[in-house]
Design a protein around this motif. Structure first.
Motif, PDB file in Angstrom:
ATOM      1  N   LYS A  46      48.445-129.354 -41.151  1.00 22.74           N
ATOM      2  CA  LYS A  46      48.513-127.961 -40.706  1.00 22.74           C
ATOM      3  C   LYS A  46      47.668-127.110 -41.642  1.00 22.74           C
ATOM      4  O   LYS A  46      47.652-127.337 -42.848  1.00 22.74           O
ATOM      5  N   ILE A  47      46.946-126.152 -41.081  1.00 26.03           N
ATOM      6  CA  ILE A  47      46.169-125.204 -41.876  1.00 26.03           C
ATOM      7  C   ILE A  47      46.796-123.823 -41.709  1.00 26.03           C
ATOM      8  O   ILE A  47      47.104-123.405 -40.589  1.00 26.03           O
ATOM      9  N   THR A  48      47.011-123.135 -42.828  1.00 24.53           N
ATOM     10  CA  THR A  48      47.570-121.784 -42.802  1.00 24.53           C
ATOM     11  C   THR A  48      46.691-120.876 -43.645  1.00 24.53           C
ATOM     12  O   THR A  48      46.318-121.238 -44.767  1.00 24.53           O
ATOM     13  N   VAL A  49      46.345-119.722 -43.106  1.00 25.41           N
ATOM     14  CA  VAL A  49      45.559-118.731 -43.839  1.00 25.41           C
ATOM     15  C   VAL A  49      46.376-117.451 -43.937  1.00 25.41           C
ATOM     16  O   VAL A  49      46.759-116.875 -42.917  1.00 25.41           O
ATOM     17  N   ASN A  50      46.659-117.035 -45.158  1.00 25.08           N
ATOM     18  CA  ASN A  50      47.360-115.776 -45.400  1.00 25.08           C
ATOM     19  C   ASN A  50      46.383-114.766 -45.987  1.00 25.08           C
ATOM     20  O   ASN A  50      45.442-115.134 -46.703  1.00 25.08           O
ATOM     21  N   CYS A  51      46.618-113.506 -45.690  1.00 20.61           N
ATOM     22  CA  CYS A  51      45.678-112.468 -46.090  1.00 20.61           C
ATOM     23  C   CYS A  51      46.436-111.268 -46.648  1.00 20.61           C
ATOM     24  O   CYS A  51      47.481-110.879 -46.110  1.00 20.61           O
ATOM     25  N   ALA A  52      45.906-110.681 -47.725  1.00 19.48           N
ATOM     26  CA  ALA A  52      46.499-109.484 -48.325  1.00 19.48           C
ATOM     27  C   ALA A  52      45.391-108.481 -48.614  1.00 19.48           C
ATOM     28  O   ALA A  52      44.365-108.826 -49.199  1.00 19.48           O
ATOM     29  N   GLY A  53      45.593-107.239 -48.185  1.00 24.07           N
ATOM     30  CA  GLY A  53      44.593-106.209 -48.425  1.00 24.07           C
ATOM     31  C   GLY A  53      44.204-105.483 -47.153  1.00 24.07           C
ATOM     32  O   GLY A  53      44.487-105.942 -46.040  1.00 24.07           O
ATOM     33  N   ASP A  54      43.534-104.351 -47.322  1.00 25.33           N
ATOM     34  CA  ASP A  54      43.141-103.541 -46.167  1.00 25.33           C
ATOM     35  C   ASP A  54      42.193-104.279 -45.235  1.00 25.33           C
ATOM     36  O   ASP A  54      42.174-104.037 -44.026  1.00 25.33           O
ATOM     37  N   GLY A  55      41.389-105.182 -45.773  1.00 22.36           N
ATOM     38  CA  GLY A  55      40.414-105.892 -44.950  1.00 22.36           C
ATOM     39  C   GLY A  55      41.008-106.900 -44.002  1.00 22.36           C
ATOM     40  O   GLY A  55      40.296-107.458 -43.160  1.00 22.36           O
ATOM     41  N   CYS A  56      42.313-107.160 -44.117  1.00 20.35           N
ATOM     42  CA  CYS A  56      42.951-108.134 -43.228  1.00 20.35           C
ATOM     43  C   CYS A  56      43.025-107.645 -41.790  1.00 20.35           C
ATOM     44  O   CYS A  56      43.223-108.435 -40.869  1.00 20.35           O
ATOM     45  N   VAL A  57      42.899-106.351 -41.595  1.00 17.53           N
ATOM     46  CA  VAL A  57      42.936-105.802 -40.241  1.00 17.53           C
ATOM     47  C   VAL A  57      41.604-106.089 -39.572  1.00 17.53           C
ATOM     48  O   VAL A  57      40.552-105.664 -40.042  1.00 17.53           O
ATOM     49  N   SER A  58      41.636-106.849 -38.478  1.00 17.11           N
ATOM     50  CA  SER A  58      40.415-107.157 -37.740  1.00 17.11           C
ATOM     51  C   SER A  58      39.773-105.873 -37.238  1.00 17.11           C
ATOM     52  O   SER A  58      40.468-104.911 -36.902  1.00 17.11           O
ATOM     53  N   PRO A  59      38.439-105.809 -37.170  1.00 18.59           N
ATOM     54  CA  PRO A  59      37.769-104.598 -36.680  1.00 18.59           C
ATOM     55  C   PRO A  59      38.239-104.146 -35.309  1.00 18.59           C
ATOM     56  O   PRO A  59      38.151-102.973 -34.973  1.00 18.59           O
ATOM     57  N   ALA A  60      38.734-105.083 -34.496  1.00 16.40           N
ATOM     58  CA  ALA A  60      39.144-104.704 -33.137  1.00 16.40           C
ATOM     59  C   ALA A  60      40.613-104.339 -33.017  1.00 16.40           C
ATOM     60  O   ALA A  60      41.053-103.839 -31.993  1.00 16.40           O
ATOM     61  N   THR A  61      41.388-104.593 -34.084  1.00 15.72           N
ATOM     62  CA  THR A  61      42.831-104.442 -33.976  1.00 15.72           C
ATOM     63  C   THR A  61      43.259-103.025 -33.615  1.00 15.72           C
ATOM     64  O   THR A  61      44.177-102.812 -32.827  1.00 15.72           O
ATOM     65  N   ALA A  62      42.590-102.022 -34.190  1.00 15.48           N
ATOM     66  CA  ALA A  62      43.026-100.638 -33.998  1.00 15.48           C
ATOM     67  C   ALA A  62      42.907-100.175 -32.556  1.00 15.48           C
ATOM     68  O   ALA A  62      43.562 -99.224 -32.155  1.00 15.48           O
ATOM     69  N   SER A  63      42.071-100.836 -31.765  1.00 12.33           N
ATOM     70  CA  SER A  63      41.881-100.411 -30.379  1.00 12.33           C
ATOM     71  C   SER A  63      41.950-101.613 -29.445  1.00 12.33           C
ATOM     72  O   SER A  63      41.071-101.825 -28.622  1.00 12.33           O
ATOM     73  N   CYS A  64      42.979-102.401 -29.599  1.00 12.38           N
ATOM     74  CA  CYS A  64      43.122-103.629 -28.821  1.00 12.38           C
ATOM     75  C   CYS A  64      43.134-103.323 -27.327  1.00 12.38           C
ATOM     76  O   CYS A  64      43.863-102.434 -26.871  1.00 12.38           O
ATOM     77  N   VAL A  65      42.343-104.048 -26.559  1.00 12.53           N
ATOM     78  CA  VAL A  65      42.231-103.796 -25.128  1.00 12.53           C
ATOM     79  C   VAL A  65      43.558-104.007 -24.405  1.00 12.53           C
ATOM     80  O   VAL A  65      43.820-103.383 -23.373  1.00 12.53           O
ATOM     81  N   PHE A  66      44.439-104.846 -24.941  1.00 18.84           N
ATOM     82  CA  PHE A  66      45.694-105.165 -24.262  1.00 18.84           C
ATOM     83  C   PHE A  66      46.805-104.161 -24.563  1.00 18.84           C
ATOM     84  O   PHE A  66      47.819-104.138 -23.877  1.00 18.84           O
ATOM     85  N   GLY A  67      46.622-103.339 -25.593  1.00 21.71           N
ATOM     86  CA  GLY A  67      47.673-102.432 -26.023  1.00 21.71           C
ATOM     87  C   GLY A  67      48.302-102.934 -27.307  1.00 21.71           C
ATOM     88  O   GLY A  67      47.724-103.752 -28.025  1.00 21.71           O
ATOM     89  N   SER A  68      49.500-102.472 -27.597  1.00 24.91           N
ATOM     90  CA  SER A  68      50.168-102.878 -28.836  1.00 24.91           C
ATOM     91  C   SER A  68      51.315-103.852 -28.596  1.00 24.91           C
ATOM     92  O   SER A  68      51.769-104.514 -29.524  1.00 24.91           O
TER      93      SER A  68
END
Length: 404
Positions: free
Chosen positions: A147-169
């Protein structure tokens, strides 16, 4: 007692060499020709932070890769581990790549073993960009689940598209989302699993791994783990962007889980966690391509820069052009063996190659189009690459990647 520095280095080196473990097999590191290698791994698409992905090193799949994207600076922890509790340990090697102008290039970090395990771990401070993690076995003959797991900490963890996701929240937002259309829906059980094609069955399994059931390894096993043994499948379209998605949603402990995938490239574009949409990679877009191929040819927003008809394989030269033609032919004929073979199958034994330039953006495209049973089929590429800008399917242009 203080050892001289050269003696300390000698002792340290001897300790490493006496580990008894053979050197890692890296013979295929730069082998572009192999279907299963560092340069051509099994690509599992986007890896969502904090969600482990389980797979296995097999005879046919010895190199596995996932990607993730950062919008800014972040600390990223990448770890391999067991896929099933109590399994035999799989000796993995983990590589990290950063995408550049010419592709993935050479790896920027690597780890074989960490701690007292045979598993691998990398912790890095990274900047904005797109990254790939690749896992292979320590030896060419290494086999087993991991199994591969990637954890992320910091402001950069938010994908560029996350704030305006086409599907909603939330998953519930999709039903009332004016940017989306639900083309079809179905409830899949063990009895109806074969109603999905093999690729979509694999997506169903990946969707179930987004819950606590990270260890499922087959679609049938995945269905058996979810509430009532049912998975809700929805086929979605985003008309303005001329692209389509497939959503898998199910109950896990009375909570809503699942994932949504791009229909064209099979990439997981968001996961469903307790009803919320997380790690969304796609925002609402408007495609710059016309609705169909005939309209695109006469679209005043584009200039036709070249137009030629190919009737003989010798007219298609260069590795990129051959790959472009083969991929276009493969859309209709999955067993096509060569450009000559493809030309022998298409209507009139001809392939149309048209060069276009979008006037406003200056983006140049190459269209490989042909007739297949009196309908128009083909691929639209970004010039001199195999990166798709769109797909021609029964004249209509789908899976757009050229947006405003």
């Amino acid at each position: 007692m203080r050892f001289p520095s050269f003696l300390a280095l000698t002792i340290l080196g001897a300790g490493c060499m006496d580990s008894g473990k053979p050197e890692e097999d890296e013979l295929e590191l730069l082998d572009d020709a192999k279907d299963d290698s560092h340069r051509n791994p099994t690509d599992h698409g986007e890896l969502l932070f904090g969600n482990g992905a389980a797979t296995a090193l097999t005879d046919d799949e010895r190199h596995h890769a996932w990607t993730f994207e950062l919008s800014g600076d972040a600390k990223v922890d990448m770890t391999t581990s067991y896929a099933l509790l109590g399994q035999r340990r799989t000796d993995t090697v983990l590589y990290l790549y950063r995408e550049g102008a010419t592709g993935w290039g050479s790896y920027i970090a690597r780890n074989d073993d960490y701690g007292n395990t045979l598993y691998s771990k990398l912790v890095r401070e990274l900047g904005a960009g797109r990254y790939r993690v690749l896992v292979k076995g320590h030896q060419a003959e290494t086999r087993g689940k991991f199994k591969i797991t990637v954890n992320c900490a910091g402001d950069g963890c938010v994908s560029p598209a996350t704030a305006s996701c086409v599907f909603g929240s939330t998953y519930g937002d999709i039903e009332t989302n004016s940017a989306l259309e639900t083309i079809n829906s179905a409830k899949i059980t063990a009895a109806t699993l074969t109603n999905l094609n093999p690729d979509d069955q694999h997506k169903l399994m990946l969707a179930v791994q987004q819950s606590s059931h990270t260890d499922v390894t087959t679609p049938l096993e995945a269905i058996g783990r979810v509430d009532q043994g049912e998975v809700n499948v929805s086929w979605l379209a985003e008309p303005a962007a001329q692209r389509a998605f497939i959503a898998f949603e199910y109950g896990a402990g009375d909570n809503s889980y699942g994932a949504i995938f791009d229909r064209f490239n099979a990439q997981m574009v968001t996961n469903i966690h307790d009803g919320d949409l997380e790690n969304c990679l796609v925002k609402a877009e408007t495609c710059l391509l016309s609705d169909d191929w005939l309209a695109l040819r006469s679209d005043p927003a584009f200039t036709i820069e070249s137009n030629r008809v190919v009737t003989d394989a010798s007219q298609v030269t260069g590795g990129v052009a051959i790959d472009q033609a083969m991929t276009a032919f493969g859309q209709s004929y999955d067993d096509v063996a060569s450009v000559a073979d493809g030309l022998s199958r298409v209507d009139g034994n001809r392939l149309n190659i048209v060069g276009l330039r979008h006037k406003t953006t200056g983006v140049r495209l190459e269209v490989f189009e042909y007739g297949a049973g009196d309908t128009s089929v083909g691929r639209i590429y970004f010039r001199n690459t195999t990166n798709p800008a769109g797909v021609i399917n029964d004249l209509a242009i789908e899976s757009c990647q050229l947006f405003e």
